[in-house]
Design a protein around this motif. Sequence first.
Motif, PDB file in Angstrom:
ATOM      1  N   SER A  82       0.831  -1.212   0.000  1.00 56.40           N
ATOM      2  CA  SER A  82       0.000   0.000   0.000  1.00 56.40           C
ATOM      3  C   SER A  82       0.863   1.258   0.000  1.00 56.40           C
ATOM      4  N   ARG A  83       2.032   1.171   0.576  1.00 60.88           N
ATOM      5  CA  ARG A  83       2.969   2.286   0.701  1.00 60.88           C
ATOM      6  C   ARG A  83       2.399   3.478   1.470  1.00 60.88           C
ATOM      7  N   THR A  84       1.260   3.292   2.132  1.00 57.55           N
ATOM      8  CA  THR A  84       0.685   4.356   2.948  1.00 57.55           C
ATOM      9  C   THR A  84       0.482   3.926   4.394  1.00 57.55           C
ATOM     10  N   LEU A  85       0.218   2.662   4.619  1.00 59.58           N
ATOM     11  CA  LEU A  85      -0.020   2.187   5.977  1.00 59.58           C
ATOM     12  C   LEU A  85       1.286   2.053   6.744  1.00 59.58           C
ATOM     13  N   ASP A  86       1.190   2.186   8.053  1.00 58.56           N
ATOM     14  CA  ASP A  86       2.318   1.826   8.900  1.00 58.56           C
ATOM     15  C   ASP A  86       2.436   0.314   8.828  1.00 58.56           C
ATOM     16  N   LEU A  87       3.567  -0.185   8.403  1.00 57.75           N
ATOM     17  CA  LEU A  87       3.769  -1.618   8.261  1.00 57.75           C
ATOM     18  C   LEU A  87       4.209  -2.209   9.591  1.00 57.75           C
TER      19      LEU A  87
END
Length: 171
Positions: free
Chosen positions: A34-39
């Motif tokens: 997603s490159r937006t969520l905190d992983l």
Amino acid sequence: MNAATELKAPIAPAFLDTPSVDDGGAMWRIARDSRTLDLNSSYSYLLWCRDFAATSVVARDADGAPVGYVTGYIRPEAPQTLVVWQVAVDAEQRGRGVAAAMLDHLAARVAAGGVRLIETTITPDNTASQRLFTSFAERHGAPVERDVLFPGALFPDGHDAEVLFRIGPTA
């Protein structure tokens, strides 16, 4: 725990289900991509699927592979409140209503246990999540309160502020 629910157009052939530990790796990959969520760590997604499956949902494609998920938990100090931790949809499935369908499905499932409030936190620049939760509230005729829960200064890594969206009571 629950019967799978068939999704209707315009969503690609899929169904909604309760996640199992077998889904943890795919959920981690969806979050990463997603490159937006905190992983979170891959281990945490496995634990989430084991310990919080009843308050989470996974969307599957026609072959049964996860294409999206919502993770949540019931607040220990507020048992009528579901906290939505993450909402993620595979890039190829975005824009088809998958996130809204998962959120509606999960809200209906936990309502059977007395949950009437939904909380989530969203960074100020995440307009997609703001739209998702605002439209959820509109569909359910519920008010939305917004307030900064965690100012950016509390985070040691330069994280943006997290704004609490409190939705409810829901019908």
